[in-house]
Design a protein around this motif. Structure first.
Motif, PDB file in Angstrom:
ATOM      1  N   PRO A 103       0.827  -1.217   0.000  1.00 18.27           N
ATOM      2  CA  PRO A 103       0.000   0.000   0.000  1.00 18.27           C
ATOM      3  C   PRO A 103       0.861   1.266   0.000  1.00 18.27           C
ATOM      4  CG  PRO A 103      -0.862  -1.602   1.564  1.00 18.27           C
ATOM      5  CD  PRO A 103       0.443  -2.149   1.075  1.00 18.27           C
ATOM      6  N   GLY A 104       0.684   2.062  -1.045  1.00 18.94           N
ATOM      7  CA  GLY A 104       1.382   3.344  -1.126  1.00 18.94           C
ATOM      8  C   GLY A 104       2.805   3.289  -1.632  1.00 18.94           C
ATOM      9  N   GLY A 105       3.270   2.151  -2.125  1.00 18.32           N
ATOM     10  CA  GLY A 105       4.647   2.112  -2.619  1.00 18.32           C
ATOM     11  C   GLY A 105       5.091   0.724  -3.032  1.00 18.32           C
ATOM     12  N   HIS A 106       6.401   0.534  -3.045  1.00 14.25           N
ATOM     13  CA  HIS A 106       6.998  -0.724  -3.487  1.00 14.25           C
ATOM     14  C   HIS A 106       8.193  -1.037  -2.607  1.00 14.25           C
ATOM     15  CE1 HIS A 106       4.591  -0.503  -7.173  1.00 14.25           C
ATOM     16  NE2 HIS A 106       4.818   0.802  -7.077  1.00 14.25           N
ATOM     17  N   LEU A 107       8.436  -2.318  -2.382  1.00 12.26           N
ATOM     18  CA  LEU A 107       9.590  -2.762  -1.601  1.00 12.26           C
ATOM     19  C   LEU A 107      10.493  -3.600  -2.495  1.00 12.26           C
ATOM     20  CD1 LEU A 107       7.872  -3.956   1.703  1.00 12.26           C
ATOM     21  CD2 LEU A 107       8.849  -1.698   1.205  1.00 12.26           C
ATOM     22  N   ALA A 108      11.794  -3.459  -2.291  1.00 11.08           N
ATOM     23  CA  ALA A 108      12.761  -4.273  -3.026  1.00 11.08           C
ATOM     24  C   ALA A 108      13.864  -4.692  -2.068  1.00 11.08           C
ATOM     25  CB  ALA A 108      13.350  -3.497  -4.200  1.00 11.08           C
ATOM     26  N   GLY A 109      14.319  -5.920  -2.222  1.00 13.93           N
ATOM     27  CA  GLY A 109      15.408  -6.436  -1.405  1.00 13.93           C
ATOM     28  C   GLY A 109      16.584  -6.817  -2.281  1.00 13.93           C
ATOM     29  N   PHE A 110      17.789  -6.511  -1.812  1.00 13.59           N
ATOM     30  CA  PHE A 110      19.011  -6.799  -2.563  1.00 13.59           C
ATOM     31  C   PHE A 110      20.067  -7.366  -1.634  1.00 13.59           C
ATOM     32  CE2 PHE A 110      17.047  -3.070  -4.544  1.00 13.59           C
ATOM     33  CZ  PHE A 110      16.897  -3.505  -5.848  1.00 13.59           C
ATOM     34  N   SER A 111      20.890  -8.245  -2.181  1.00 14.10           N
ATOM     35  CA  SER A 111      22.116  -8.634  -1.478  1.00 14.10           C
ATOM     36  C   SER A 111      23.011  -7.397  -1.421  1.00 14.10           C
ATOM     37  CB  SER A 111      22.820  -9.749  -2.246  1.00 14.10           C
ATOM     38  OG  SER A 111      24.145  -9.903  -1.801  1.00 14.10           O
ATOM     39  N   ARG A 112      23.732  -7.251  -0.312  1.00 11.50           N
ATOM     40  CA  ARG A 112      24.653  -6.122  -0.180  1.00 11.50           C
ATOM     41  C   ARG A 112      26.088  -6.513  -0.541  1.00 11.50           C
ATOM     42  NH1 ARG A 112      24.858  -4.450   5.367  1.00 11.50           N
ATOM     43  NH2 ARG A 112      26.169  -2.779   4.597  1.00 11.50           N
ATOM     44  N   VAL A 113      26.261  -7.676  -1.153  1.00  9.70           N
ATOM     45  CA  VAL A 113      27.597  -8.122  -1.535  1.00  9.70           C
ATOM     46  C   VAL A 113      27.879  -7.635  -2.961  1.00  9.70           C
ATOM     47  CG1 VAL A 113      29.108 -10.114  -1.869  1.00  9.70           C
ATOM     48  CG2 VAL A 113      27.391 -10.135  -0.046  1.00  9.70           C
ATOM     49  N   CYS A 114      28.869  -6.770  -3.091  1.00  8.82           N
ATOM     50  CA  CYS A 114      29.222  -6.214  -4.402  1.00  8.82           C
ATOM     51  C   CYS A 114      29.642  -7.329  -5.345  1.00  8.82           C
ATOM     52  CB  CYS A 114      30.353  -5.196  -4.246  1.00  8.82           C
ATOM     53  SG  CYS A 114      30.876  -4.452  -5.813  1.00  8.82           S
ATOM     54  N   THR A 115      29.199  -7.244  -6.584  1.00  8.05           N
ATOM     55  CA  THR A 115      29.489  -8.296  -7.563  1.00  8.05           C
ATOM     56  C   THR A 115      30.852  -8.123  -8.214  1.00  8.05           C
ATOM     57  OG1 THR A 115      28.302  -7.040  -9.267  1.00  8.05           O
ATOM     58  CG2 THR A 115      27.047  -8.694  -8.028  1.00  8.05           C
ATOM     59  N   HIS A 116      31.617  -7.130  -7.791  1.00 14.24           N
ATOM     60  CA  HIS A 116      32.979  -6.980  -8.311  1.00 14.24           C
ATOM     61  C   HIS A 116      33.933  -7.894  -7.555  1.00 14.24           C
ATOM     62  CE1 HIS A 116      36.912  -4.552  -8.311  1.00 14.24           C
ATOM     63  NE2 HIS A 116      36.868  -5.219  -9.445  1.00 14.24           N
ATOM     64  N   LEU A 117      34.134  -7.633  -6.252  1.00 14.96           N
ATOM     65  CA  LEU A 117      35.040  -8.466  -5.462  1.00 14.96           C
ATOM     66  C   LEU A 117      34.477  -8.855  -4.099  1.00 14.96           C
ATOM     67  CD1 LEU A 117      38.560  -6.919  -6.225  1.00 14.96           C
ATOM     68  CD2 LEU A 117      37.596  -9.048  -7.082  1.00 14.96           C
ATOM     69  N   GLY A 118      33.194  -8.585  -3.858  1.00 12.40           N
ATOM     70  CA  GLY A 118      32.567  -9.096  -2.644  1.00 12.40           C
ATOM     71  C   GLY A 118      32.554  -8.185  -1.439  1.00 12.40           C
ATOM     72  N   CYS A 119      32.887  -6.913  -1.584  1.00 13.66           N
ATOM     73  CA  CYS A 119      32.759  -5.972  -0.461  1.00 13.66           C
ATOM     74  C   CYS A 119      31.275  -5.683  -0.228  1.00 13.66           C
ATOM     75  CB  CYS A 119      33.488  -4.668  -0.770  1.00 13.66           C
ATOM     76  SG  CYS A 119      35.268  -4.842  -0.950  1.00 13.66           S
ATOM     77  N   ASN A 120      30.957  -5.061   0.908  1.00 11.21           N
ATOM     78  CA  ASN A 120      29.572  -4.690   1.191  1.00 11.21           C
ATOM     79  C   ASN A 120      29.233  -3.346   0.561  1.00 11.21           C
ATOM     80  OD1 ASN A 120      29.170  -6.985   2.648  1.00 11.21           O
ATOM     81  ND2 ASN A 120      28.935  -5.996   4.615  1.00 11.21           N
ATOM     82  N   VAL A 121      28.028  -3.248   0.011  1.00  9.63           N
ATOM     83  CA  VAL A 121      27.538  -1.968  -0.500  1.00  9.63           C
ATOM     84  C   VAL A 121      26.639  -1.338   0.562  1.00  9.63           C
ATOM     85  CG1 VAL A 121      27.656  -2.781  -2.879  1.00  9.63           C
ATOM     86  CG2 VAL A 121      25.502  -2.933  -1.664  1.00  9.63           C
ATOM     87  N   ASN A 122      26.519  -0.031   0.495  1.00  8.34           N
ATOM     88  CA  ASN A 122      25.685   0.728   1.430  1.00  8.34           C
ATOM     89  C   ASN A 122      24.840   1.715   0.663  1.00  8.34           C
ATOM     90  OD1 ASN A 122      26.805  -0.226   4.059  1.00  8.34           O
ATOM     91  ND2 ASN A 122      28.680   0.603   3.183  1.00  8.34           N
ATOM     92  N   LEU A 123      23.715   2.098   1.240  1.00 12.73           N
ATOM     93  CA  LEU A 123      22.852   3.099   0.617  1.00 12.73           C
ATOM     94  C   LEU A 123      23.492   4.474   0.774  1.00 12.73           C
ATOM     95  CD1 LEU A 123      20.109   3.440  -0.836  1.00 12.73           C
ATOM     96  CD2 LEU A 123      19.133   3.978   1.407  1.00 12.73           C
ATOM     97  N   VAL A 124      23.702   5.145  -0.348  1.00 12.87           N
ATOM     98  CA  VAL A 124      24.262   6.498  -0.356  1.00 12.87           C
ATOM     99  C   VAL A 124      23.124   7.429  -0.745  1.00 12.87           C
ATOM    100  CG1 VAL A 124      26.031   8.024  -1.305  1.00 12.87           C
ATOM    101  CG2 VAL A 124      26.512   5.575  -1.039  1.00 12.87           C
ATOM    102  N   ARG A 125      22.673   8.245   0.211  1.00  9.80           N
ATOM    103  CA  ARG A 125      21.495   9.082  -0.007  1.00  9.80           C
ATOM    104  C   ARG A 125      21.808  10.419  -0.666  1.00  9.80           C
ATOM    105  NH1 ARG A 125      17.174   7.064   2.787  1.00  9.80           N
ATOM    106  NH2 ARG A 125      17.636   5.424   4.285  1.00  9.80           N
ATOM    107  N   ASP A 126      23.005  10.933  -0.479  1.00 11.60           N
ATOM    108  CA  ASP A 126      23.368  12.271  -0.942  1.00 11.60           C
ATOM    109  C   ASP A 126      24.014  12.209  -2.324  1.00 11.60           C
ATOM    110  OD1 ASP A 126      24.419  14.826  -1.336  1.00 11.60           O
ATOM    111  OD2 ASP A 126      24.944  15.074   0.777  1.00 11.60           O
ATOM    112  N   ALA A 127      23.402  12.885  -3.309  1.00 10.44           N
ATOM    113  CA  ALA A 127      23.932  12.883  -4.672  1.00 10.44           C
ATOM    114  C   ALA A 127      25.305  13.537  -4.735  1.00 10.44           C
ATOM    115  CB  ALA A 127      22.962  13.604  -5.606  1.00 10.44           C
TER     116      ALA A 127
END
Length: 198
Positions: A103-127
């Protein structure tokens, strides 16, 4: 009277003088090889990125992730571990492949393991952080939060189903299958981890 047997050609001796006269070939060949490799690698990381297709979820034990009430605003985030991998759950303003309508939007789930070499990714909010730290600015002024890897500065777009849009990573982030059970969000499957593209 028979002709005498021809004399075999003498092997050409490489002298020190001949080597010294052609020393310049080594740096020229090294430079040409280096620039050739750089051109190949730049083409690979620019044009070799894979677009996420329809989700190919593998079953995993169901796990409660969060209450829907915890994801009330766009870009709300809950991090969790699922099937042994760090993951993120995001509320998105629009639907994307593999997302769950709520209701009112959409949800998405992702692995946080980078597909380059396996480091963790984080949400970066600031452009501006993306522009300064990751050297990435979304085309067309589409300034919204992205998932960024601080090891080698790959950027993944949640609105494009986790596609790698910048940096060394080529494969998209694996997606998590989500279900709404009452007032709670559950994870019920996850895509296989791709081979690292380093």
């Amino acid at each position: 009277m028979s002709d005498p047997a021809p004399t075999p050609p003498r092997a050409r001796r490489v002298t020190r003088r001949a080597l010294l006269e052609r020393w310049w070939l080594l740096p020229v060949a090294g430079t040409a090889g280096t620039f050739g490799y750089m051109g190949w690698y730049a083409t690979r990381v620019t044009l070799g990125k894979r677009t996420p297709g329809e989700p190919a979820f593998e079953a995993a034990p169901p796990q409660r992730v969060a209450a829907l009430a915890d994801l009330g605003a766009d870009w709300a985030e809950v991090t969790f571990t699922y099937a042994g991998r760090p993951c993120t759950l995001l509320r998105l303003p629009v639907a994307t492949r593999g997302s769950l309508a709520v209701p009112g939007g959409h949800l998405a789930g992702f692995s946080r393991v980078c597909t380059h070499l396996g480091c963790n990714v984080n949400l970066v909010r600031d452009a501006e952080v993306l522009a300064f730290a990751f050297n990435y600015r979304a085309p067309g002024g589409q300034e919204h939060p992205q998932l960024g890897c601080r090891c080698h500065y790959s950027v993944f777009d949640p609105l494009k189903a986790g596609e790698a849009v910048f940096g060394k990573a080529l494969a998209p982030l694996p997606r998590v299958r989500l279900e709404l059970r009452g007032a709670d969000v559950w994870a019920t499957g996850i895509e296989a981890a791709p081979e690292y593209t380093g």
